[in-house]
Design an enzyme around this catalytic site. Sequence first.
Site, PDB file in Angstrom:
ATOM      1  N   HIS A 164       4.346 -23.394 100.318  1.00  0.00           N
ATOM      2  CA  HIS A 164       5.779 -23.456 100.072  1.00  0.00           C
ATOM      3  C   HIS A 164       6.048 -24.766  99.358  1.00  0.00           C
ATOM      4  O   HIS A 164       5.807 -25.834  99.904  1.00  0.00           O
ATOM      5  CB  HIS A 164       6.549 -23.396 101.382  1.00  0.00           C
ATOM      6  N   CYS A 165       6.493 -24.707  98.135  1.00  0.00           N
ATOM      7  CA  CYS A 165       6.667 -25.925  97.351  1.00  0.00           C
ATOM      8  C   CYS A 165       8.039 -26.512  97.622  1.00  0.00           C
ATOM      9  O   CYS A 165       9.059 -25.873  97.376  1.00  0.00           O
ATOM     10  CB  CYS A 165       6.526 -25.597  95.866  1.00  0.00           C
ATOM     11  N   VAL A 166       8.055 -27.749  98.152  1.00  0.00           N
ATOM     12  CA  VAL A 166       9.336 -28.356  98.508  1.00  0.00           C
ATOM     13  C   VAL A 166      10.103 -28.766  97.262  1.00  0.00           C
ATOM     14  O   VAL A 166      11.315 -28.688  97.210  1.00  0.00           O
ATOM     15  CB  VAL A 166       9.095 -29.585  99.406  1.00  0.00           C
ATOM     16  N   ASN A 169      11.527 -25.685  95.869  1.00  0.00           N
ATOM     17  CA  ASN A 169      12.320 -24.961  96.848  1.00  0.00           C
ATOM     18  C   ASN A 169      12.045 -23.470  96.811  1.00  0.00           C
ATOM     19  O   ASN A 169      12.935 -22.646  96.864  1.00  0.00           O
ATOM     20  CB  ASN A 169      13.818 -25.223  96.623  1.00  0.00           C
ATOM     21  N   ASN A 170      10.763 -23.127  96.689  1.00  0.00           N
ATOM     22  CA  ASN A 170      10.380 -21.729  96.631  1.00  0.00           C
ATOM     23  C   ASN A 170       8.941 -21.634  97.100  1.00  0.00           C
ATOM     24  O   ASN A 170       8.175 -22.588  96.956  1.00  0.00           O
ATOM     25  CB  ASN A 170      10.496 -21.231  95.190  1.00  0.00           C
TER      26      ASN A 170
END
Lengths: 262, 192
Positions: A164-166, A169-170
């Site tokens: 989950h890439c912060v 945001n996805n």
Amino acid sequence: MDSSKPHLRNYQMFPGHATFYLKGHFQSAGKRSYSLLVFAAIAVPAGLFFGFTAPWIWNNVSQSLPIVFSYILLLCVMSLVRSAGSDPGILPRNIHIETSDTEKREAGPLNIAPLSVTVNCRQYDEDRPLYLPINYCTVCRIWRPARAIHCRDCDSCIDFMDHHCVWLNNCIGARNYRYFFCFILSLSLLAYFMATLCFLHVLTWRHRKLSTTIAAVRFAPVSFALAIYGVLGSIYPTALALYHIFLMSRGENTREFVCIDQ
Amino acid sequence: MASSINPISPDGPPPDERPLQIADPRWLPSITHRDYFRTHAENPHVPVGSLGASRTRIVRIHRDYVYPRESNTPAFTPQFPGYPLSVFMTEIEFLDLVHEVNDQLDQAFYPLSLGNMLDGCIGFLTCWLCEIVYTSYHKRKSLELERFLEKLNEEVYKARGIKVISPRRTAYLSLDIQVPYPFIRPEREQNI
């Protein structure tokens, strides 16, 4: 996205955390988003570049260099938009209902469905059969395929989830991965290229006017700053890009690499 | 779990002769449907409490991890689940259906096929703007599969009362076959 009823689209009934913009074409996990920050970190230096460095290079060095820079910038921004906004492979809910609510009331101790099943997978070696556990996700009520994982931030099972890439945001999953990889690759290329062109600006001026470096920097301070920014900003994307190339050569996921005990 | 097919079948060469299955001793049948505990389940594709929910059940054909040549390609197990599907379909018809679906899925999802590679390269070079202009190879093939199943439903399965639900609705997690409940063919019902 197909319509389930004539007037409602799928994203309007979506039970997970994702928020949708632009009539469902752009989606984002529901938490606080740093993706605008990322976009600004790319767009603002690029704007400064086009304002200060690019005209000089266009007139004095070569016309093709700013064009190549704009192409890489376009690739980077489009990849950012696609990887932050597209569906990573969210698996829909309630496909495999094991016990419905009515059945639960009548369920005795023997009527409980298993939550994990072991399945054969393709053998590469004749003597060693390989087994995979297939788990049931009780939140999404599906039998999750082999490499799918339930993401708590997106509140959905994602097919072949990477991480989950912060920043974006996805989640990055099966359908998203190519945009993500293209993004980090083009971002590192962009940073190198910008640093190179800005140093070119400063050093060519110094060479042509046969002047000192300090005078060159004073002539083009923005370029020098952008060059330093490019060098510093290329470290993280380059590291990520190399890491993902390494993962791809092993055929693995980020999660698999981190979680598997060798 | 060898399926008991009569090799002298009037429908043509039996599916057992496909080279992947019999000749290769390393191919183990993937799962038994008994592992998944239930042979039929509630239909999640109709609204809860409607007439459809009480009158139909789903026979689920789960995913198979032995068949596809690429580990992320969805494929469904060719194991015949027996009753209640045996009321509506013979084993040979089932195998034909599953193998056809698997072949089309493999074509659509295989990442090293020409169409998919071209899509990737052209997408990269045009900064992903090409996807606005045309539908990708993978999507076209998935839609082809959907149309194939619709046609099959319309022509063959509607008369028997069953319906194969498009895998796009189930996200390729399982091939759902909607059967009427109780498990009686409509044509036999009319004779009663």
